[in-house]
Structure formats: structure tokens, C-alpha cells
Scaffold this motif. Structure first.
Motif, PDB file in Angstrom:
ATOM      1  N   SER A 173      -2.455   6.095  -5.375  1.00  0.00           N
ATOM      2  CA  SER A 173      -3.344   6.497  -4.292  1.00  0.00           C
ATOM      3  C   SER A 173      -3.901   7.880  -4.612  1.00  0.00           C
ATOM      4  O   SER A 173      -3.368   8.604  -5.462  1.00  0.00           O
ATOM      5  CB  SER A 173      -2.603   6.522  -2.953  1.00  0.00           C
ATOM      6  OG  SER A 173      -1.548   7.467  -2.972  1.00  0.00           O
ATOM      7  N   ASN A 174      -5.003   8.231  -3.920  1.00  0.00           N
ATOM      8  CA  ASN A 174      -5.573   9.562  -4.119  1.00  0.00           C
ATOM      9  C   ASN A 174      -5.335  10.431  -2.893  1.00  0.00           C
ATOM     10  O   ASN A 174      -4.637  10.030  -1.957  1.00  0.00           O
ATOM     11  CB  ASN A 174      -7.058   9.462  -4.468  1.00  0.00           C
ATOM     12  CG  ASN A 174      -7.885   8.852  -3.354  1.00  0.00           C
ATOM     13  OD1 ASN A 174      -7.473   8.818  -2.180  1.00  0.00           O
ATOM     14  ND2 ASN A 174      -9.074   8.367  -3.692  1.00  0.00           N
ATOM     15  N   TRP A 201      -6.976   1.419   2.360  1.00  0.00           N
ATOM     16  CA  TRP A 201      -6.974   2.780   2.891  1.00  0.00           C
ATOM     17  C   TRP A 201      -5.893   2.869   3.963  1.00  0.00           C
ATOM     18  O   TRP A 201      -5.720   1.955   4.771  1.00  0.00           O
ATOM     19  CB  TRP A 201      -8.338   3.120   3.483  1.00  0.00           C
ATOM     20  CG  TRP A 201      -8.393   4.480   4.120  1.00  0.00           C
ATOM     21  CD1 TRP A 201      -8.400   5.690   3.509  1.00  0.00           C
ATOM     22  CD2 TRP A 201      -8.449   4.754   5.532  1.00  0.00           C
ATOM     23  NE1 TRP A 201      -8.452   6.708   4.432  1.00  0.00           N
ATOM     24  CE2 TRP A 201      -8.490   6.155   5.682  1.00  0.00           C
ATOM     25  CE3 TRP A 201      -8.473   3.941   6.666  1.00  0.00           C
ATOM     26  CZ2 TRP A 201      -8.543   6.770   6.922  1.00  0.00           C
ATOM     27  CZ3 TRP A 201      -8.533   4.558   7.904  1.00  0.00           C
ATOM     28  CH2 TRP A 201      -8.575   5.956   8.026  1.00  0.00           C
ATOM     29  N   GLU A 252      -4.448   0.865   8.824  1.00  0.00           N
ATOM     30  CA  GLU A 252      -4.492   0.505   7.422  1.00  0.00           C
ATOM     31  C   GLU A 252      -5.411  -0.710   7.256  1.00  0.00           C
ATOM     32  O   GLU A 252      -5.428  -1.598   8.109  1.00  0.00           O
ATOM     33  CB  GLU A 252      -3.095   0.155   6.877  1.00  0.00           C
ATOM     34  CG  GLU A 252      -2.095   1.289   6.989  1.00  0.00           C
ATOM     35  CD  GLU A 252      -0.708   0.902   6.494  1.00  0.00           C
ATOM     36  OE1 GLU A 252      -0.590  -0.057   5.696  1.00  0.00           O
ATOM     37  OE2 GLU A 252       0.270   1.562   6.905  1.00  0.00           O
ATOM     38  N   GLN A 254       2.557   4.872  -0.712  1.00  0.00           N
ATOM     39  CA  GLN A 254       2.036   6.215  -0.916  1.00  0.00           C
ATOM     40  C   GLN A 254       2.997   7.109  -1.701  1.00  0.00           C
ATOM     41  O   GLN A 254       2.577   8.147  -2.222  1.00  0.00           O
ATOM     42  CB  GLN A 254       1.751   6.876   0.436  1.00  0.00           C
ATOM     43  CG  GLN A 254       0.773   6.103   1.306  1.00  0.00           C
ATOM     44  CD  GLN A 254      -0.601   6.026   0.695  1.00  0.00           C
ATOM     45  OE1 GLN A 254      -1.233   7.049   0.439  1.00  0.00           O
ATOM     46  NE2 GLN A 254      -1.058   4.808   0.407  1.00  0.00           N
ATOM     47  N   SER A 308      -5.747   3.537  -1.557  1.00  0.00           N
ATOM     48  CA  SER A 308      -4.631   2.966  -2.300  1.00  0.00           C
ATOM     49  C   SER A 308      -5.099   1.801  -3.159  1.00  0.00           C
ATOM     50  O   SER A 308      -6.013   1.063  -2.801  1.00  0.00           O
ATOM     51  CB  SER A 308      -3.539   2.476  -1.336  1.00  0.00           C
ATOM     52  OG  SER A 308      -3.013   3.538  -0.575  1.00  0.00           O
ATOM     53  N   TYR A 309      -4.441   1.644  -4.283  1.00  0.00           N
ATOM     54  CA  TYR A 309      -4.710   0.518  -5.170  1.00  0.00           C
ATOM     55  C   TYR A 309      -3.382   0.040  -5.740  1.00  0.00           C
ATOM     56  O   TYR A 309      -2.442   0.818  -5.947  1.00  0.00           O
ATOM     57  CB  TYR A 309      -5.685   0.922  -6.286  1.00  0.00           C
ATOM     58  CG  TYR A 309      -5.317   2.222  -6.972  1.00  0.00           C
ATOM     59  CD1 TYR A 309      -4.447   2.247  -8.066  1.00  0.00           C
ATOM     60  CD2 TYR A 309      -5.828   3.429  -6.494  1.00  0.00           C
ATOM     61  CE1 TYR A 309      -4.109   3.440  -8.681  1.00  0.00           C
ATOM     62  CE2 TYR A 309      -5.481   4.641  -7.100  1.00  0.00           C
ATOM     63  CZ  TYR A 309      -4.630   4.634  -8.195  1.00  0.00           C
ATOM     64  OH  TYR A 309      -4.275   5.821  -8.790  1.00  0.00           O
ATOM     65  N   GLU A 310      -3.299  -1.256  -5.967  1.00  0.00           N
ATOM     66  CA  GLU A 310      -2.055  -1.829  -6.458  1.00  0.00           C
ATOM     67  C   GLU A 310      -2.331  -3.168  -7.122  1.00  0.00           C
ATOM     68  O   GLU A 310      -3.388  -3.781  -6.912  1.00  0.00           O
ATOM     69  CB  GLU A 310      -1.055  -2.013  -5.311  1.00  0.00           C
ATOM     70  CG  GLU A 310      -1.532  -2.974  -4.231  1.00  0.00           C
ATOM     71  CD  GLU A 310      -0.610  -3.004  -3.010  1.00  0.00           C
ATOM     72  OE1 GLU A 310      -0.001  -1.967  -2.691  1.00  0.00           O
ATOM     73  OE2 GLU A 310      -0.508  -4.076  -2.380  1.00  0.00           O
ATOM     74  N   LEU A 341       0.830  -1.214   0.000  1.00  0.00           N
ATOM     75  CA  LEU A 341       0.000   0.000   0.000  1.00  0.00           C
ATOM     76  C   LEU A 341       0.864   1.263   0.000  1.00  0.00           C
ATOM     77  O   LEU A 341       0.679   2.167   0.813  1.00  0.00           O
ATOM     78  CB  LEU A 341      -0.950   0.005   1.202  1.00  0.00           C
ATOM     79  CG  LEU A 341      -1.945  -1.148   1.306  1.00  0.00           C
ATOM     80  CD1 LEU A 341      -2.773  -1.020   2.580  1.00  0.00           C
ATOM     81  CD2 LEU A 341      -2.852  -1.219   0.091  1.00  0.00           C
ATOM     82  N   ARG A 379      -5.919   9.020   0.531  1.00  0.00           N
ATOM     83  CA  ARG A 379      -5.086   7.850   0.828  1.00  0.00           C
ATOM     84  C   ARG A 379      -5.810   6.530   0.591  1.00  0.00           C
ATOM     85  O   ARG A 379      -5.529   5.536   1.256  1.00  0.00           O
ATOM     86  CB  ARG A 379      -4.518   7.922   2.247  1.00  0.00           C
ATOM     87  CG  ARG A 379      -3.700   9.187   2.511  1.00  0.00           C
ATOM     88  CD  ARG A 379      -2.465   8.944   3.304  1.00  0.00           C
ATOM     89  NE  ARG A 379      -1.680  10.169   3.474  1.00  0.00           N
ATOM     90  CZ  ARG A 379      -0.742  10.588   2.622  1.00  0.00           C
ATOM     91  NH1 ARG A 379      -0.466   9.867   1.541  1.00  0.00           N
ATOM     92  NH2 ARG A 379      -0.080  11.702   2.837  1.00  0.00           N
TER      93      ARG A 379
END
Length: 237
Positions: free
Chosen positions: A95-96, A139, A145, A37, A101-103, A35, A99
Motif C-alpha cells: 500500500s502507499n 482503498w 473500504e 496495511q 492497496s494492492y495484492e 487489503l 492507503r
């Protein structure tokens, strides 16, 4: 008194090695979900039977390495079921501003399984190659997290080395068909982390669901508890 399902998961993950006395050939390892950042961020995870590391080498590309070990020994030490594996992977992340997150990571590894019975009168050894693809969404903040990953794992075994097992036992334990075709699994897993900034407690809870019809003795639980260390700049902002 009945235990709650969540407590059962925790007890399964802590202090219990993944292999059991059913001649387990495949046991899923913990999922490495960094995750990230930012570029330059690194994470190291020390969990039950697992050691994992990952680093963000650019703004959207990460690399990872995983090592894991499982073992079961009967009380009289006449039965032993051990296994270990190593993996490496590469993927993309983002991530936006909130926060989220995508992967998605993909990788390859190898595993080795040994079974010894009746004080080494019966022996089994197999090596395999594992391929995995693991998308994840989560997130992140400095204290907590959460993530979800439906990992796809495919394992192809070579012909096992056998001694002492009768033809019927080899068929009963699926040893004689182990190398005939790949074994595929979907492994939906929830990842939870809590702590502060650079160190958090991590717990994983999931299942390993077999997609292929060829038979295999395997562990259908994905579970671990440990610590994850985060080297980053973003949580200092």
C-alpha cells in the motif's frame, strides 16, 4: 413496482443460498480480499455461507483460509443440492501513503457436491480440486473500504458417483462429461465495506463468467453480505 438492479443484488445475497434447483455443480464462493496495511494485521469475515480468515505474516506476505457451504432443498424435500469447500492461499500485498492497496493471492482447495432426487432414488456426488489466482486493488480508511478483484478460478472434477440417472439424463445434466476437462471462470467482483475501525459490514457483487467451452451447470453470481473484523494497529494512529 420494479426493483433497482442494486436492490436485486442485495436480495440475492441476503437469505438466499447459492444453489438453485437446476442441479448446480459449481457455485462461486465469496472472495477473500484482506487489503492489509501492515505486518501482524488479521481479518476474519463472517458472511452468507462463508467463513474466511487472513493474516499478514510479514510486511508484504499474507496467508488466508476460506470455508463455504451452499444448499438448496425443494419445498417437498424431494430434491436436495448441497455443496461445500475449503481453500488455503498465500500472496503478496502492499500500500502507499494514501492507503491505496494492492495484492495478489493464489491458492488451492477442494469441493464436494451432492444431489439427491426423488427421495434418494437418484443420487449424484462429485469431488473436485480448485485453483485460484486473485489480484485486487482497493482503498482503505478507518470507516470505509472498497476493492475490485477479477479472480480466476479453475476447477477439475473427478469422475462422479451416480445412481438412478438414465444415460440421457446424465447427458442432459452434463454429468457424463464433468470430469473430461477443467472448468475455468473469470469472476470480476466489487467489494464494499463500511463501519468503524475493527468491525465493518461487507457486501460483494460480481459475476462468474465461464471461459472454457465444456458444459457445466453453475451459478453465475458472486454475492455475499456479512461482517468483517479487523485486528490492526494502523487505524489507531
Amino acid at each position: 413496482m420494479k426493483r433497482l438492479p442494486l436492490l436485486n443484488w442485495v436480495l440475492l445475497s441476503v437469505g438466499v443460498l447459492s444453489f438453485a434447483s437446476c442441479r448446480t455443480v459449481y457455485a462461486p464462493n465469496a472472495i477473500n480480499t484482506p487489503l492489509f496495511q501492515e505486518r501482524g494485521e488479521s481479518k476474519i469475515t463472517l458472511a452468507t455461507n462463508n467463513l474466511q480468515a487472513a493474516t499478514a505474516v510479514s510486511d508484504h506476505i499474507g496467508i488466508m483460509a476460506n470455508g463455504y457451504f451452499n444448499a438448496f432443498t425443494s419445498d417437498d424435500r424431494a430434491f436436495r443440492n448441497n455443496g461445500y469447500g475449503l481453500e488455503a492461499g498465500v500472496g503478496v500485498f502492499g500500500s502507499n501513503e494514501n492507503r491505496i492497496s494492492y495484492e495478489a493471492y493464489g491458492g488451492v482447495g477442494f469441493l464436494n457436491v451432492k444431489i439427491r432426487e426423488n427421495n434418494d432414488a437418484k443420487n449424484f456426488r462429485a469431488q473436485g480440486t480448485k485453483f485460484f489466482i486473485q489480484p485486487a486493488v482497493g482503498w482503505v480508511n478507518p470507516y470505509f473500504e472498497v476493492a475490485f478483484s477479477p479472480r480466476l478460478s479453475v476447477v477439475k472434477y473427478g469422475t462422479p458417483e451416480l445412481s438412478g440417472y438414465t444415460a440421457q439424463e446424465q447427458a442432459d445434466y452434463y454429468f457424463n462429461t464433468l470430469a473430461d476437462a477443467p472448468h475455468a471462470f473469470i469472476e470480476p467482483t466489487l467489494i464494499l465495506r463500511g463501519g468503524y475501525r475493527w468491525v465493518k459490514v461487507q457486501a460483494q457483487f460480481g459475476r462468474s463468467l465461464k471461459l472454457t467451452k465444456n458444459n457445466l451447470n453453475y451459478d453465475d453470481n458472486v454475492g455475499s453480505v456479512g461482517l468483517i473484523f479487523n485486528l490492526a494497529r494502523w487505524y489507531r494512529d
